[in-house]
Design a protein around this motif. Structure first.
Motif, short mmCIF file in Angstrom:
data_model
loop_
_atom_site.label_atom_id
_atom_site.label_comp_id
_atom_site.label_asym_id
_atom_site.label_seq_id
_atom_site.Cartn_x
_atom_site.Cartn_y
_atom_site.Cartn_z
N MET A 172 0.85 -1.20 0.00
CA MET A 172 0.00 0.00 0.00
C MET A 172 0.88 1.24 0.00
SD MET A 172 -2.72 -1.07 2.99
CE MET A 172 -3.60 0.47 2.84
N SER A 173 0.40 2.29 -0.65
CA SER A 173 1.04 3.60 -0.61
C SER A 173 0.04 4.60 -0.05
CB SER A 173 1.49 4.03 -2.01
OG SER A 173 1.98 5.34 -2.00
N VAL A 174 0.41 5.24 1.05
CA VAL A 174 -0.48 6.21 1.69
C VAL A 174 0.25 7.54 1.83
CG1 VAL A 174 -1.68 4.38 2.94
CG2 VAL A 174 0.20 5.60 4.05
N HIS A 175 -0.51 8.58 2.03
CA HIS A 175 0.05 9.92 2.19
C HIS A 175 -0.37 10.49 3.54
CE1 HIS A 175 0.30 9.40 -2.18
NE2 HIS A 175 1.28 10.28 -2.13
N GLU A 176 0.59 11.06 4.24
CA GLU A 176 0.34 11.64 5.56
C GLU A 176 0.68 13.12 5.54
OE1 GLU A 176 1.43 7.67 8.20
OE2 GLU A 176 2.92 9.29 7.99
N PRO A 177 0.00 13.95 6.35
CA PRO A 177 0.30 15.38 6.37
C PRO A 177 1.74 15.64 6.78
CG PRO A 177 -1.17 14.78 8.18
CD PRO A 177 -1.08 13.60 7.28
N LEU A 178 2.38 16.61 6.12
CA LEU A 178 3.76 16.95 6.44
C LEU A 178 3.91 17.47 7.86
CD1 LEU A 178 5.11 18.68 3.20
CD2 LEU A 178 5.97 16.59 4.24
N GLY A 179 2.94 18.24 8.32
CA GLY A 179 3.03 18.86 9.64
C GLY A 179 2.70 20.32 9.57
N VAL A 180 3.57 21.17 10.10
CA VAL A 180 3.36 22.61 10.05
C VAL A 180 4.07 23.15 8.81
CG1 VAL A 180 3.60 24.81 11.25
CG2 VAL A 180 3.32 22.69 12.56
N VAL A 181 3.35 23.88 7.98
CA VAL A 181 3.92 24.43 6.75
C VAL A 181 3.79 25.94 6.77
CG1 VAL A 181 3.48 22.35 5.43
CG2 VAL A 181 1.74 24.12 5.51
N GLY A 182 4.69 26.59 6.05
CA GLY A 182 4.67 28.05 5.97
C GLY A 182 4.24 28.52 4.60
N ALA A 183 3.54 29.63 4.57
CA ALA A 183 3.10 30.23 3.30
C ALA A 183 3.51 31.70 3.30
CB ALA A 183 1.59 30.11 3.13
N ILE A 184 4.17 32.11 2.24
CA ILE A 184 4.59 33.50 2.07
C ILE A 184 3.96 34.00 0.78
CG2 ILE A 184 6.55 35.07 1.85
CD1 ILE A 184 8.26 32.97 3.28
N THR A 185 3.10 35.02 0.90
CA THR A 185 2.24 35.41 -0.23
C THR A 185 2.51 36.84 -0.67
OG1 THR A 185 0.49 35.94 1.37
CG2 THR A 185 0.43 33.76 0.36
N PRO A 186 2.16 37.17 -1.93
CA PRO A 186 2.51 38.46 -2.53
C PRO A 186 1.42 39.50 -2.34
CG PRO A 186 1.62 37.05 -4.21
CD PRO A 186 1.57 36.26 -2.93
N TRP A 187 1.75 40.73 -2.78
CA TRP A 187 0.80 41.83 -2.63
C TRP A 187 -0.12 42.00 -3.83
CZ3 TRP A 187 1.80 44.85 -6.75
CH2 TRP A 187 3.12 45.00 -7.18
N ASN A 188 0.17 41.35 -4.94
CA ASN A 188 -0.59 41.68 -6.15
C ASN A 188 -1.95 40.98 -6.23
OD1 ASN A 188 0.90 39.26 -6.58
ND2 ASN A 188 0.60 39.46 -8.79
N SER A 189 -2.09 39.78 -5.66
CA SER A 189 -3.40 39.11 -5.65
C SER A 189 -3.52 38.26 -4.39
CB SER A 189 -3.59 38.24 -6.90
OG SER A 189 -2.50 37.34 -7.04
N PRO A 190 -3.57 38.91 -3.23
CA PRO A 190 -3.45 38.19 -1.96
C PRO A 190 -4.47 37.08 -1.75
CG PRO A 190 -3.23 40.54 -1.60
CD PRO A 190 -3.65 40.36 -3.02
N ILE A 191 -5.75 37.36 -1.86
CA ILE A 191 -6.74 36.36 -1.44
C ILE A 191 -6.68 35.12 -2.31
CG2 ILE A 191 -8.69 37.28 -2.78
CD1 ILE A 191 -10.43 36.61 -0.28
N ALA A 192 -6.43 35.28 -3.60
CA ALA A 192 -6.34 34.11 -4.48
C ALA A 192 -5.10 33.29 -4.17
CB ALA A 192 -6.34 34.56 -5.94
N SER A 193 -3.97 33.96 -3.98
CA SER A 193 -2.73 33.26 -3.68
C SER A 193 -2.81 32.55 -2.34
CB SER A 193 -1.56 34.24 -3.70
OG SER A 193 -0.34 33.57 -3.44
N GLU A 194 -3.40 33.19 -1.36
CA GLU A 194 -3.49 32.58 -0.03
C GLU A 194 -4.45 31.38 -0.04
OE1 GLU A 194 -2.23 36.84 1.75
OE2 GLU A 194 -4.36 36.32 1.63
N ALA A 195 -5.52 31.48 -0.81
CA ALA A 195 -6.43 30.34 -0.92
C ALA A 195 -5.75 29.16 -1.58
CB ALA A 195 -7.68 30.74 -1.70
N GLN A 196 -4.91 29.41 -2.59
CA GLN A 196 -4.24 28.34 -3.30
C GLN A 196 -3.23 27.59 -2.43
OE1 GLN A 196 -2.66 30.19 -6.84
NE2 GLN A 196 -4.71 30.87 -7.44
#
Length: 490
Positions: A135-159
């Motif tokens: 079997m191959s399963v996927h587990e959450p990495l843990g705590v991740v960081g996101a650094i987002t730009p000023w030109n389209s914040p809400i779309a980039s942050e949602a992605q």
């Protein structure tokens, strides 16, 4: 009236610990919000809280359909506040209201898509090659960081937020210093949707302080970054010291190709949209237009007529197509590039200056600008301007055209305008870019992976497999043999 913003750190709404600063409305320079910048200590508190929260049964034990339910509620929360969020983002970065509405709708759609992807995501029973089940399963990495730009914040942050939550991760956000509001509002919506406190934190402030601390923190397992190439390269170097995966969506100098048989009405409209929407403040802006010599003059005539008709003005006006640039400093950078282009021998066909009078004198406005007469090797044609500046270049030979298009450190996007489907496939296959648009431009689907090659970045966002970017893969072997393993001699 200036609004004071608190932020969400380690499950509490409070001021960050650093100095207070303010954000400005690019259309008139007025102060719209004040808030405190985060510190290294705030980063550590947020990450430690995220690590604790992600291990609690209230998050770790959720079934995938239960996490999907939370994502659906976030999508509904965004839609319920759609107009309010669009107006707030307009104040954050000066984009026209018609564009910020589209970005808010895109963010809601992103959460809805990853909710469905989460609920239908399957692990794999792999073909066995012996007396065992694999079997191959996927587990959450843990705590991740996101650094987002000023030109389209809400779309980039949602992605970034949607697939990370779908995978079961916790996420710490570092929004652009000058556009922090959308990340804060998304944190509110996520909390109301049932995301446990601590799973999401938002840390506004300088990248050199907050961003570096986030990337270096030993508990951060992945960084998702959208922004400039120089910053992205620095993140990659720091990540390499931890062998930490990253996704880096960086700069671009995207070529658009107009072939001799192109429908010029479509091509002109597409080139105008590709470079001048968002005031050119877009990583995928089609800033180099290669036009076949046989249609160059006619294309230029139609293009200039279209540029002259563009409505530059107040972002709050429903009719506005181009608002201001994000701030005065960025406008000065765009002006330097245009001056450089003239020094290199370019001729300004339209624009190349600030509009004057009324609101224009108070905000960071710049006219849509078209320059011709430059070789592709010119600095202005090689470097990302991130503004409303288009270089027009004629072409004759396809092989030479492709060499020029690919002669750039970037490889994010490209466009082709032709009626010949074979030519579209041939040229598109030869272009070294992560996305190729054919007889359209700057359209996106959350179901289709997005990213670049060369110095435009690594990794991909969007698409069903976008969830897997936030997971680690684990293999299971279940022994089915009746007798003990023979090696030990049993």
């Amino acid at each position: 009236m200036t609004q004071h913003l608190q932020t969400f750190i380690a499950g509490r709404w409070r001021d960050a610990s650093g100095p207070q600063y303010s954000t400005e409305y690019p259309a008139d320079g007025s102060t719209v919000a004040s808030l405190h910048a985060a510190t290294v200590a705030d980063v550590d508190e947020a990450v430690q809280a995220a690590e604790h929260a992600r291990l609690q049964p209230s998050w770790a034990n959720l079934k995938r359909h239960e996490r999907a339910g939370i994502l659906h509620r976030i999508a509904a929360g965004i839609r319920a506040r759609g107009e309010e969020l669009a107006q707030l983002q307009r104040l954050d970065n000066g984009k026209p209201i018609s564009e910020t509405r589209a970005l808010v709708a895109s963010a809601a759609g992103t959460f809805q898509f990853f909710a469905a992807a989460c609920e239908t995501w399957e692990d794999t029973l792999t073909p066995a090659r012996g007396d065992y089940l694999t079997m191959s399963v996927h587990e959450p990495l843990g705590v991740v960081g996101a650094i987002t730009p000023w030109n389209s914040p809400i779309a980039s942050e949602a992605q970034k937020m949607a697939p990370a939550l779908a995978a079961g991760c916790a996420m710490v956000f570092k929004p652009a210093e000058i556009t922090p509001r959308m990340a804060i509002e998304l944190a509110k919506i996520a909390q109301q949707a049932g995301v446990p406190d601590g799973i999401i934190s938002v840390l506004p402030g300088k990248g050199s302080v907050v961003g570096d601390a986030l990337v270096k923190h030993p508990l951060i397992q992945r960084i998702a970054f959208t922004g400039g190439t120089s910053v992205g390269l620095g993140i990659q170097r720091l990540a390499a010291e931890k062998l930490m995966p990253t996704s880096l969506e960086l700069g671009g100098k995207s070529p658009t190709i107009v072939c001799a048989d192109a429908d010029l009405d479509h091509a002109v409209a597409g080139v105008l949209f590709g470079i001048f929407s968002s005031s050119g403040e877009s990583c995928i802006a089609g800033s180099r237009a290669f036009v076949h010599a046989s249609v160059y003059d006619e294309f230029k005539r139609r293009l200039l007529a279209g540029v002259q008709a563009l409505r530059v003005g107040d972002p709050a006006d429903e009719r506005t197509q181009m608002g201001p640039l994000v701030n005065l400093g960025h406008r000065a950078s765009v002006e330097r590039y245009v001056a450089l282009g003239v020094q290199e021998g370019g001729r300004v066909l339209f624009g190349g200056k600030r509009p004057e009078g009324g609101l224009f004198d108070r905000g960071s406005y710049y006219l849509p600008t078209v320059i011709e007469g430059l070789p592709n090797t010119a600095q202005m044609c090689q470097e990302e301007i991130f503004g409303p500046v288009l270089a027009l270049l004629p072409w004759h030979d396809e092989a030479d055209l492709l060499a020029q298009c690919n002669d750039n450190v970037y490889g994010l996007a490209s466009g082709i305008w032709t009626r010949d489907y074979k030519a579209a496939w041939r040229i598109g296959s030869a272009l070294k870019t992560g996305t190729v648009w054919i007889n359209t431009y700057k359209l996106f689907s959350v179901s289709t992976p997005f990213g670049g090659v060369k110095l435009s970045g690594t990794g991909r966002e969007k698409g069903r497999l976008g969830i897997l970017e936030y997971t680690s893969q684990k293999s299971f072997y279940w022994g089915l043999n009746e007798n003990p393993l023979p090696w030990a001699g049993a």
